[in-house]
Design an enzyme around this catalytic site. Structure first.
Site, PDB file in Angstrom:
ATOM      1  N   HIS A  27     -86.475   5.263   2.055  1.00  0.00           N
ATOM      2  CA  HIS A  27     -86.049   3.992   1.483  1.00  0.00           C
ATOM      3  C   HIS A  27     -85.867   2.963   2.603  1.00  0.00           C
ATOM      4  CE1 HIS A  27     -84.873   7.198  -1.263  1.00  0.00           C
ATOM      5  NE2 HIS A  27     -84.880   6.316  -2.247  1.00  0.00           N
ATOM      6  N   HIS A 262     -87.887  -0.391  -2.089  1.00  0.00           N
ATOM      7  CA  HIS A 262     -86.665   0.419  -2.220  1.00  0.00           C
ATOM      8  C   HIS A 262     -86.908   1.880  -1.880  1.00  0.00           C
ATOM      9  CE1 HIS A 262     -82.845   1.943  -3.791  1.00  0.00           C
ATOM     10  NE2 HIS A 262     -83.565   2.894  -4.355  1.00  0.00           N
ATOM     11  N   GLU A 411     -60.566  10.778 -13.458  1.00  0.00           N
ATOM     12  CA  GLU A 411     -60.874  12.113 -12.956  1.00  0.00           C
ATOM     13  C   GLU A 411     -61.967  12.138 -11.891  1.00  0.00           C
ATOM     14  OE1 GLU A 411     -59.219  12.612 -17.124  1.00  0.00           O
ATOM     15  OE2 GLU A 411     -60.768  11.350 -16.205  1.00  0.00           O
ATOM     16  N   HIS A 473     -60.850  19.236 -26.687  1.00  0.00           N
ATOM     17  CA  HIS A 473     -59.988  19.601 -25.564  1.00  0.00           C
ATOM     18  C   HIS A 473     -60.025  21.095 -25.253  1.00  0.00           C
ATOM     19  CE1 HIS A 473     -58.620  15.537 -25.887  1.00  0.00           C
ATOM     20  NE2 HIS A 473     -57.616  15.710 -25.039  1.00  0.00           N
TER      21      HIS A 473
END
Length: 662
Positions: A27, A262, A411, A473
């Site tokens: 890149h 890129h 998280e 859950h």
């Protein structure tokens, strides 16, 4: 005639372009566009010593946009971190020091493994938090022993990833003024202009997070970039975010400003045109004139001078504050594993049913007394995860010495931040959430495993025992998911002794992260459990026969179920062995002789009992084995109802076993 600083910037560009071209992979666009800001930072504002890349008071630099690795490798080459021209020529080749994306431990000077966009941003926040924590612990009014910055460079992709917003929101809340973000803003991603999918005002978002925001109009203006960096340093209340407007593939007429630069080499003809456009008079690939190397050597020498001055200051500090020096040594030393193994208090427990999450909470607080550098937190679930260090205080902008980190409901960023804290050094940390949300943690846990850093993940509510919260859950496949990951130890302990063993393994590990999958419901203390759990799997209740009629293998809350089933099977005339398997990963590392002793190949009748997916048990079950496992999603009902509904009862285990035995 080109001045030496501009020549040194262009040297980065041509070396990065040549590196990618020779590999025919990479890149080049970002390295060309951001070369000026990278040079200005490393040469004139960043405190680092190539002679000692691990100097504790160095500034940290993370390339969050890891695809631009040829930029970082060029910097490491020029500043004298040990990368040679031959290493640059071997870019992306097997066994080279210059892999496609930067890898921690693999290449000297690389502070973190980056590649997944945004991950480096989260790890930078972790490093800045660790810096604040150690500064609050060790600095005095007359000595600023921990006093440095964390710099992170990323582009539009990093800012699009949600993990960056999670991490920066917390960074602003905590007032991490030693964190400086450099945003390479070129408005280009792989698919084209960012207007296709990204039109927000990024600086306003960062301002809303609590950052000082600065702007540099021309990404080649070294003076303006330098001024912005110094303004960032001058703000002692907020982290800083510097938008630097650049052009991808700057200097290459055919590719400048185009997404085509890129992820593809520029092409030899385009590199030739780039050299001419930049006024680079040397045509030979990988040739760098001596005056450029001399300039970089002069810049790098300042780092040695800075460390020499710090070493003198640190010696005086230790002489004046011997108690601080003693604490420093504890922070930067490994725990005495032999002493911990034989510590009766560490292994002691009350002989009553307890949830392993509660037992883990006890272990966390025991470790906190033993290890002053032990700290961590949860994603807004501390009371549920039992991860609170009593009397540890909360880590905040008013108390950076606090040992309880409040991550909020973030998280993935939490896991990345824990990586950064661990990479920083000097402390041991843990994070916590519900086991089902390990799906959010997993990408950053994977980086921890790849980097070989010992982060601990406290993941509670480990099965359908969650009950009424229902299938959203209740983890089913998460054990298999994490067990499939290389270089990570997944523990699912059955009682107090196994929970202590899990924590012992986690805290003494040097290169392997650890997952603790812990129960919500109370579990009995088992008569046969022992420190043998440190071997990953062991015989917890044996047959009286030399060759058992059957082997039942279980983990966590199902071990006690298997032990009860053994008694019932004895009444039916069958003598079985019960094997507890708290950590399949560690058991697989034991000698063949030990594995054969626990699971002899001659016993083909095997039954696995685990409230999780069966997919990871094949190598131990064989073709004749069966399982009582959880291969569908759960339901919403009291835990006892669900365990019976899905077959996790003594009656069903006995029934399944008898069908194999008769």
């Amino acid at each position: 005639m080109m001045d030496i600083e501009r020549k040194s910037v262009n040297a980065i560009r041509v070396l990065a372009a040549d590196t990618v071209q020779k590999a025919n992979s990479g890149h080049p666009g970002m390295p060309l566009g951001s070369a000026a800001m990278a040079y200005e930072l490393w040469a004139n504002h960043m405190k680092h010593n190539p002679k000692n890349p691990k100097w504790v008071n160095r500034d940290r630099f993370i390339l969050s946009a890891g695809h631009a690795s040829s930029l970082l490798y060029s910097l490491l080459h020029f500043f004298g971190y040990g990368l040679t021209i031959e290493d640059m020529k071997n870019f992306r080749q097997d066994g080279s020091k210059t892999p496609g994306h930067p890898e921690y431990r693999h290449t000297t000077g690389v502070e973190a493994t980056t590649g997944p966009l945004g991950a480096g941003m989260g790890m930078a926040v972790g490093m800045a938090m660790a810096q604040k924590h150690l500064a609050a612990t060790f600095n005095t009014d007359d000595y600023k022993i921990i006093d440095h910055y964390t710099f992170v460079l990323g582009g539009d992709g990093c800012m699009e990833e949600g993990i960056s917003s999670e991490a920066f929101s917390l960074a602003g809340t905590l007032g991490l003024d030693k964190l400086i973000v450099l945003y390479d803003s070129n408005n280009i991603t792989i698919e084209g202009n960012t207007d296709l999918a990204f039109t927000e005002d990024v600086a306003k978002r960062m301002e809303a997070f609590g950052f000082q925001t600065l702007y540099v109009e021309d990404g080649n203006d070294l003076a303006a970039i330098g001024k912005a960096i110094e303004e960032a340093k001058a703000d002692t209340k907020r982290p800083s975010f510097i938008t630097v407007k650049t052009k991808i593939a700057y200097g290459c007429p055919a590719k400048e400003g185009s997404e085509s630069s890129h992820g593809s080499p520029l092409g030899e003809e385009n590199i030739k045109a780039m050299r001419e456009n930049l006024g680079w008079e040397y045509t030979e690939p990988f040739y760098i004139p001596q005056d450029v190397y001399d300039n970089y050597a002069q810049k790098a020498a300042k780092g040695q001078m800075a460390e020499d001055a710090w070493n003198k200051e640190f010696a005086a500090y230790c002489a004046k504050y011997p108690e601080k020096k003693e604490l420093w040594d504890k922070y930067f030393s490994e725990i005495d594993s032999e002493k911990l193994l034989n510590c009766e208090e560490f292994w002691s427990y009350e002989d009553k049913p307890q949830a392993t999450r509660s037992l883990s909470g006890t272990m966390i607080n025991r470790l906190a007394k033993i290890m002053p550098n032990f700290w961590g937190g949860s994603a807004d679930l501390g009371p549920s995860n039992k991860t609170v260090i009593k009397d540890g205080g909360s880590f905040s902008k008013t108390n950076y010495a606090g040992r309880n980190i409040h991550y909020g409901v973030r998280e993935m960023a939490m896991a990345a931040i824990a990586n950064g804290i661990t990479l920083y050094g000097g402390t041991r940390t843990f994070v916590g959430t519900f086991f089902v949300f390990s799906d959010y943690i997993k990408p950053m846990a994977r980086l921890a495993a790849l980097m070989q850093i010992p982060v601990t993940y406290v993941l509670t509510h480990d099965s359908i025992g969650v009950g009424e919260d229902g299938p959203t859950h209740e983890p089913v496949e998460q054990l298999a998911m994490l067990r499939a990951m290389p270089n990570i130890n997944v523990f699912r302990p059955a009682d107090a002794t196994e929970t202590a063993a899990a924590w012992y393994s986690a805290i003494t590990s040097k290169t392997v992260p650890t997952v603790l999958a812990l129960s919500r419901q109370n579990l009995p203390q088992l008569e046969g459990s022992s420190k043998e759990a440190l071997k990953g799997g062991y015989i917890i209740a044996d047959s009286t026969k030399e060759v058992p009629d059957m082997i039942i293998i279980a983990s966590g809350s199902e071990v006690s179920l298997a032990v009860e089933a053994k008694t019932k099977l004895m009444d039916e005339g069958f003598d079985v062995r019960i094997v507890s398997m708290p950590c399949m990963d560690i058991f697989a590392q034991q000698s063949e002789a030990y594995q054969e002793k626990v699971l002899p190949q001659t016993v083909e009748k095997r039954l696995v009992v685990e409230a999780g997916s069966s997919i990871c048990w094949g190598r131990y079950l064989g073709f004749k084995g069966k399982s009582v496992t959880m291969d569908i999603f759960g339901a919403s009902a009291p835990a006892g109802v669900l365990f019976k509904k899905f077959g996790f009862s003594v009656e069903n285990v006995v029934k399944t076993a008898l069908a194999m035995l008769r």
